[in-house]
Write a protein that holds these residues in place. Structure first.
Motif: not given
Length: 109
Positions: A10-13, A17-26, A38-39
């Motif tokens: 659950t934490i992984l999923v 999702l949160v990572g994808f949303e944050v990166v897609s808003k940049v 970040a890398n």
């Protein structure tokens, strides 16, 4: 299924999702500088891979630790390479000396 496994998945999923949303808003102009920085932070993942390797007692654990360390190292090196290339774009180019005027035959005689 084990309750711990369900919680970990659950934490992984959710983190994906949160990572994808944050990166897609940049915005595209900021994506490369932020991602290269970040890398570089993924050095922490190498430490985690070493901890997994230290606590592994099966062949699968050793293989997973190896791949985790390899991918983390590639990510760290890639982050620094991208950052270095990006910073080279902003360096001042060396000033070339002005070309000297060509001498004519009349001036040589």
């Amino acid at each position: 299924m084990n309750a711990t496994l369900v919680a970990d998945l659950t934490i992984l999923v959710l983190s994906l999702l949160v990572g994808f949303e944050v990166v897609s808003k940049v915005p595209a102009t900021l994506h490369t500088p932020l991602m290269s920085g970040a890398n570089a932070i993924h050095g922490i993942v190498i430490v985690g891979a070493m901890l997994v390797a230290a606590s592994a007692h099966t062949a699968l654990g050793y293989v997973l630790a190896f791949f985790a360390a390899t991918f983390a190292a590639v990510n760290v090196v890639g982050g620094y390479v991208v950052t270095d290339r990006m910073l080279k774009m902003f360096r001042k180019r060396p000033v070339r000396p002005a070309p000297t005027p060509m001498t004519t035959r009349d001036e040589l005689s």
